[in-house]
Design a protein around this motif. Structure first.
Motif, PDB file in Angstrom:
ATOM      1  N   UNK A 251       1.386  -0.793  -0.062  1.00 46.99           N
ATOM      2  CA  UNK A 251       0.292  -0.255   0.383  1.00 46.99           C
ATOM      3  C   UNK A 251       0.937   1.412   0.161  1.00 46.99           C
TER       4      UNK A 251
ATOM      5  N   UNK B 196       0.343   3.937  -3.298  1.00 44.65           N
ATOM      6  CA  UNK B 196      -0.213   4.655  -3.246  1.00 44.65           C
ATOM      7  C   UNK B 196       0.720   5.654  -3.641  1.00 44.65           C
TER       8      UNK B 196
ATOM      9  N   UNK C  94       0.293   5.619  -7.399  1.00 47.38           N
ATOM     10  CA  UNK C  94      -0.628   6.997  -8.240  1.00 47.38           C
ATOM     11  C   UNK C  94      -0.461   7.999  -8.325  1.00 47.38           C
ATOM     12  N   UNK C  95       0.170   8.423  -7.216  1.00 46.45           N
ATOM     13  CA  UNK C  95       0.441   9.749  -6.520  1.00 46.45           C
ATOM     14  C   UNK C  95       1.198  10.651  -7.606  1.00 46.45           C
TER      15      UNK C  95
ATOM     16  N   UNK D  24      -1.293  11.325 -11.008  1.00 47.24           N
ATOM     17  CA  UNK D  24      -1.139  12.473 -10.356  1.00 47.24           C
ATOM     18  C   UNK D  24      -0.218  13.958 -11.165  1.00 47.24           C
TER      19      UNK D  24
ATOM     20  N   UNK E 154     -14.321   4.599 -14.689  1.00 44.09           N
ATOM     21  CA  UNK E 154     -14.462   5.538 -14.071  1.00 44.09           C
ATOM     22  C   UNK E 154     -15.281   6.489 -14.857  1.00 44.09           C
TER      23      UNK E 154
ATOM     24  N   UNK F 249      -9.348  17.286 -15.840  1.00 48.16           N
ATOM     25  CA  UNK F 249      -9.959  16.420 -14.370  1.00 48.16           C
ATOM     26  C   UNK F 249      -9.879  14.217 -15.199  1.00 48.16           C
TER      27      UNK F 249
ATOM     28  N   UNK G 241      -4.906   6.750 -12.494  1.00 47.52           N
ATOM     29  CA  UNK G 241      -5.195   4.585 -13.190  1.00 47.52           C
ATOM     30  C   UNK G 241      -4.311   3.360 -13.515  1.00 47.52           C
TER      31      UNK G 241
ATOM     32  N   UNK H 232      -3.292   7.702   6.023  1.00 45.76           N
ATOM     33  CA  UNK H 232      -3.421   6.901   4.915  1.00 45.76           C
ATOM     34  C   UNK H 232      -4.141   8.161   3.462  1.00 45.76           C
ATOM     35  N   UNK H 233      -3.847   8.140   2.690  1.00 48.00           N
ATOM     36  CA  UNK H 233      -4.272   9.515   1.794  1.00 48.00           C
ATOM     37  C   UNK H 233      -4.037   9.331   0.952  1.00 48.00           C
ATOM     38  N   UNK H 234      -4.130   9.091  -0.289  1.00 46.83           N
ATOM     39  CA  UNK H 234      -4.244   9.987  -1.847  1.00 46.83           C
ATOM     40  C   UNK H 234      -4.164  11.164  -2.207  1.00 46.83           C
ATOM     41  N   UNK H 235      -3.355  11.447  -2.922  1.00 46.04           N
ATOM     42  CA  UNK H 235      -3.025  13.243  -3.301  1.00 46.04           C
ATOM     43  C   UNK H 235      -3.651  13.857  -3.602  1.00 46.04           C
ATOM     44  N   UNK H 236      -5.033  12.966  -4.234  1.00 45.83           N
ATOM     45  CA  UNK H 236      -6.602  13.631  -4.979  1.00 45.83           C
ATOM     46  C   UNK H 236      -7.278  13.508  -4.100  1.00 45.83           C
TER      47      UNK H 236
ATOM     48  N   UNK I 142     -13.589  13.747  -6.181  1.00 40.69           N
ATOM     49  CA  UNK I 142     -12.760  13.474  -7.603  1.00 40.69           C
ATOM     50  C   UNK I 142     -12.023  11.834  -7.570  1.00 40.69           C
ATOM     51  N   UNK I 143     -11.623  12.042  -5.678  1.00 38.45           N
ATOM     52  CA  UNK I 143     -10.525  11.562  -6.026  1.00 38.45           C
ATOM     53  C   UNK I 143     -11.157   9.716  -5.962  1.00 38.45           C
TER      54      UNK I 143
ATOM     55  N   UNK J  36     -14.036   8.584  -6.792  1.00 37.84           N
ATOM     56  CA  UNK J  36     -14.222   7.217  -8.108  1.00 37.84           C
ATOM     57  C   UNK J  36     -13.781   7.051  -8.769  1.00 37.84           C
ATOM     58  N   UNK J  37     -12.446   7.885  -8.485  1.00 38.52           N
ATOM     59  CA  UNK J  37     -11.291   6.795  -9.136  1.00 38.52           C
ATOM     60  C   UNK J  37     -10.692   5.789  -8.272  1.00 38.52           C
ATOM     61  N   UNK J  38     -10.558   6.291  -7.158  1.00 33.44           N
ATOM     62  CA  UNK J  38     -10.332   4.849  -6.322  1.00 33.44           C
ATOM     63  C   UNK J  38     -10.389   4.124  -6.186  1.00 33.44           C
TER      64      UNK J  38
ATOM     65  N   UNK K 234     -12.365   2.714  -8.963  1.00 35.36           N
ATOM     66  CA  UNK K 234     -12.075   1.560 -10.435  1.00 35.36           C
ATOM     67  C   UNK K 234     -10.581   1.058  -9.968  1.00 35.36           C
ATOM     68  N   UNK K 235      -9.856   1.923  -9.238  1.00 32.69           N
ATOM     69  CA  UNK K 235      -7.831   1.191  -9.161  1.00 32.69           C
ATOM     70  C   UNK K 235      -8.557  -0.201  -8.085  1.00 32.69           C
TER      71      UNK K 235
ATOM     72  N   UNK L 242      -4.648  -1.555  -0.541  1.00 34.39           N
ATOM     73  CA  UNK L 242      -4.419  -0.252  -1.059  1.00 34.39           C
ATOM     74  C   UNK L 242      -5.723   0.783  -0.615  1.00 34.39           C
TER      75      UNK L 242
ATOM     76  N   UNK M 107      -6.734   2.400   3.072  1.00 34.28           N
ATOM     77  CA  UNK M 107      -7.563   3.935   2.932  1.00 34.28           C
ATOM     78  C   UNK M 107      -8.876   4.682   3.059  1.00 34.28           C
TER      79      UNK M 107
END
Lengths: 447, 437
Positions: free
Chosen positions: A361, A365, A368-369, A372, A417, A429, A437, B200-204, B209-210, B212-214, B216-217, B240, B244
């Protein structure tokens, strides 16, 4: 019968594992060409000692001596990986950095400049003679500081380098063919080498060298003074397991995790072939060429897990290459830090993790970041940057990222998505989401 | 918020004009723990392991201060460590009223630990190792983490414990703080989860917004892949996102200048949230002190001592972190233990103040408990356990220490007495006598 022509997936995998990833242009240029021609394109690197320096070599030489920050040195190498005419040379250099893992904190010794000089030593031998390189690294200033060589003196042996030379750099432990006594004797033979960080002079201090007789791996070393380090390296590399250990590391780094527990009696066939290809001259070029050409590499059984989990550096450089932004920037470096793979900072002397160990994890993360961040870096690169595909154009994304095809799960995930996003969601976006992804998809990470 | 399997299936047929490699097959999910309080957890005992990576020099952690009957410990120590040895006048004596004379002291930087010892909360287990010691960092780390003195180990002793407790992949019962899941937390049928820090977080972020993507992940791992490595990568994507979802709302612990304290403060939050976490593994790096050992190890001991103070008391040295002491209920059910792949050579290697020590063998472990019984009715017995290894004589000092305590007897004791493991798995290695009461 083996298909002599390279498919798009052959090219994507070859570049993905051995050249920091393909671009769309690479795929178009090489798909349909003879597979051997693609390999030879990668492998035929002119001798760095005699070819014209690249434009960025002058900056490297400046960085080596200017006391520049570690981040600048790291950025230099990452950008070199992205822009080089000879990506395999940089990829093997990264392998060798992992193999002879040496780290700096950025302050104290070894310093960043010493790491960059070591880096050039690795590069200069990356497709050359491994035996010569092993000798050079043994008295390399960064290594002398990293593994306590400068503290290894007559009557006060320090075993740090001697142990790792045998355990990690030359012989491995599959099985262990050296003894604790060999380590202690090797340490004695390596006494006397110092490096002055102020004058930047490497020196052999005969007064600090143990002149007594040593016995390393059955060879007696007596009165060879400043040449004894070569005698130790030669004693190690004379062991039958040495070539197979290096070959094992090559297959591990470029191909898959070989399920070999005894390299002497039951080596993975590809490991054995690569070891044979090293030959008496420890020829890395021939070994890597043999590896990349082998059916055991090209047609490795993915269903049996014989795939490669690409390292974070490979993913970051590929992202920069495919999207067209400089890899020399602090945001990319920060993401690499979050994935625990910054150049010149391996976690310990055994180098970076391999395979599944890259997938947690924490690193997921960060991966994924990175997607972005890659979008932002593309957007900020230049108004002339090649436009990205429309968010829903998965065929376009596949090519842009140097992939031959998308697996159905990944394609479905991205599509889901997009369909889950209301119509009001702006295109940029959506593109950002698609990129993040795809860059955290198994297709991108594992090939 | 989370994509359901039904939605996922419905969306999968919508692609056109793209080369696909085969059909999407959906499978059952990994059964991730969600952000609910696990009622069993509040009752469960917990274990925090601090792995001192690099080979912690035990002789300068638990230091001989005198010779004892039949064993020339201090005089050997002084002889072989003229530069890096500690004088008895500066060490922190390990003795409480009524104790036998151990003639041992703690490193002067370990003041918090010394205080815990005097309070009857710390145990020192002497001379811990395994037979046929291996002096390689990597082989020895594997053996310590697996708890199996053979090479090519496939699982860790805590990972197998989690297997026996019926833990599913991705369930937050065993957590590592760092980047790479240690062997310690890898089981044969399940494995722990490795996180960087809390929250614990994703940057978005966690907005629409985030999310929806997560979603899919996460769905990557809810499908069947033909290649096992890609399946593993997809599973980790699912784990993951699930992790999160569980931890993004956890309170952010204070960030300090002490990296080990930061790891332990994340551990503390995990343990106090009652999310199911039983075992946490953190790493402290830098113990491979071939040179300049005094300075390097003292800095590490200061870091360790202050980090444990932060975990237990919410103070980093003199600084109040504003989080108070560890919740009393959690504290009453938590043991901290240190391990390292080996101790170091008895003799220093340089004969100067910048000397270090090369790789060695047996060394002491430290265990800190609540000073009372946890939920199993067993409590850690403070004090010194096991025998001090033989150090030879001043004429012939030992080269390396030989173990007096097999690490499996310590693991067995912890599994059996503290973690309520029904079948600890070290049948021929009974629990170390007297470590728990």
């Amino acid at each position: 019968m083996v298909e002599p022509r390279a498919s798009r997936s052959d090219v994507a995998r070859l570049f993905g594992r051995a050249a920091f990833g393909a671009t769309a242009a690479d795929l178009d240029r090489w798909a349909g060409q003879p597979y051997v021609a693609v390999v030879d394109f990668l492998v035929n690197v002119p001798d760095p000692a005699t070819r014209m320096p690249a434009a960025d070599d002058a900056r490297r030489i400046l960085l080596e001596t200017s006391g520049a920050s570690l981040a600048l040195n790291q950025g230099w190498w990452l950008e070199r990986m992205r822009t080089t005419t000879y990506p395999l040379e940089e990829r093997v250099t990264l392998f060798l950095h992992d193999h002879f893992a040496t780290a700096t904190t950025g302050s104290g010794l070894p310093d960043a400049g010493m790491l960059l000089r070591q880096n050039q030593t690795l590069r200069s031998r990356s497709l050359g003679n491994f035996r010569t390189l092993a000798g050079e690294i043994t008295i390399d200033p960064a290594m002398l500081h990293w593994l306590s060589g400068v503290s290894n003196t007559r009557g006060r042996p320090n075993e740090n380098y001697g142990r790792e030379l045998l355990e990690l750099f030359t012989l491995g432990t599959k099985p262990q063919v050296y003894t604790e006594t060999d380590i202690r004797e090797a340490a004695r033979a390596l006494t006397g080498w110092t490096y002055n960080a102020v004058t930047r002079q490497l020196a052999f201090n005969a007064n600090l060298h143990d002149t007594g007789s040593k016995s390393v791996l059955g060879r007696t070393i007596t009165n060879q003074g400043a040449l004894e380090y070569l005698a130790v390296v030669n004693a190690a590399l004379a062991q039958p397991i040495a070539a197979r250990w290096l070959a094992y590391k090559l297959v591990l780094n470029f191909g898959y995790v070989p399920d070999t527990t005894d390299l002497l009696t039951a080596p993975d066939p590809l490991v054995a072939a690569v070891a044979d290809a090293l030959g008496p001259n420890w020829d890395l070029r021939n070994a890597v060429r043999t590896l990349l050409l082998a059916d055991g590499f090209r047609f490795a059984d993915a269903a049996a897990g014989r795939q490669s989990v690409r390292q974070p550096i490979e993913l970051a450089v590929h992202a920069a290459k495919a999207l067209g932004f400089s890899a020399d920037n602090t945001q990319l470096l920060a993401r690499l830090g979050a994935m625990s793979q910054k150049p010149f900072q391996p976690p310990n002397v055994s180098g970076w993790p391999v395979g599944k160990n890259w997938l947690s994890p924490t690193t997921m993360i960060a991966r994924y970041d990175l997607g972005l961040t890659a979008f932002n870096l593309w957007a900020g690169a230049s108004v002339l940057a090649t436009p990205l595909p429309a968010s829903a154009d998965l065929t376009g994304w596949t090519a842009r990222l140097g992939l031959a095809a998308l697996s159905p799960v990944t394609a479905s995930g991205v599509n889901n998505y997009l369909t889950s996003a209301p119509a009001s969601v702006p295109e940029r976006e959506r593109q950002t989401g698609v990129l993040a992804l795809l860059m955290s998809s198994p297709d991108w990470m594992v090939m | 918020m989370t994509l359901t399997r039904r939605q996922f299936l419905a969306g999968s047929g919508a692609l056109t004009g793209l080369t696909l490699l085969g059909p999407v097959v959906v499978r059952s999910g990994l059964g991730l723990a969600q952000a609910a309080v696990d009622p069993a957890t509040a009752q469960r005992n917990r274990l925090v392991i601090i792995v001192q990576s690099g080979g912690n020099d035990g002789l300068n952690m638990v230091i001989p201060t005198a010779d004892v009957a039949g064993a020339a410990r201090y005089s050997v120590y002084r002889k072989v460590r003229p530069s890096i040895g500690y004088d008895p006048s500066v060490v922190l004596p390990l003795g409480r009223a009524g104790d036998a004379d151990w003639s041992l002291g703690l490193n002067p930087k370990l003041t918090t630990l010394h205080d815990l010892y005097l309070q009857g909360r710390m145990a020192v287990v002497q001379g811990v190792d395994y037979p046929n010691h291996n002096y390689s960092h990597f082989a020895s780390t594997d053996i310590w983490e697996s708890g199996l003195p053979q090479l090519s180990n496939d699982s860790g002793w805590l990972g197998r414990h989690l297997d026996r407790m019926g833990i599913g992949d991705g369930e937050l019962r065993g957590v590592g703080i760092g980047s790479e899941l240690p062997l310690l937390l890898r089981g044969r049928s399940s494995q722990g989860v490795e996180i960087a820090s809390l929250p614990l977080r994703f940057a978005d972020g966690t907005d629409a917004v985030g999310d929806r993507r997560h979603a899919a992940l996460k769905a990557f791992g809810q499908a069947v892949w033909t290649d096992p490595l890609r399946q593993y990568a997809a599973d980790q994507a699912e784990v993951t996102v699930g992790t999160v979802e569980t931890l993004e709302a956890a309170p952010a612990p204070p960030v300090t200048s002490n990296s080990l304290a930061n790891s332990l403060l994340s551990a503390r939050t995990l343990l106090t949230q009652n999310l199911g976490v039983e075992c946490v593994v953190v790493y402290q790096y830098g113990f491979d002190t071939h040179t300049n050992q005094r300075v390097a190890q003292e800095a590490l001991f200061t870091q360790l001592d202050q980090a444990i103070g932060a975990f237990l008391y919410g103070r980093l040295g003199a600084t109040d972190l504003g989080i108070g002491a560890l919740d009393a209920t959690v504290a009453s059910r938590t043991i901290i233990m240190t391990t390292s792949e080996f101790g170091r050579r008895i003799g220093e290697n340089g004969g100067a103040s910048v000397s270090g020590t090369d790789h060695g063998a047996a060394a002491p472990m430290l265990m800190i408990g609540p000073g009372g019984a946890g939920n199993t009715g067993r409590s850690l017995v403070a004090g010194i356990h096991g025998d001090h290894p033989n150090m030879g004589t001043t004429l012939v000092p030992a080269d390396n220490l030989v173990m007096t305590t097999d690490l499996r007897t310590v693991y067995q004791a912890v599994l059996e007495n503290w973690l309520a493991d029904p079948e600890p798995g070290y049948g021929s290695y009974p629990s170390l006598a007297g470590l728990f009461a």
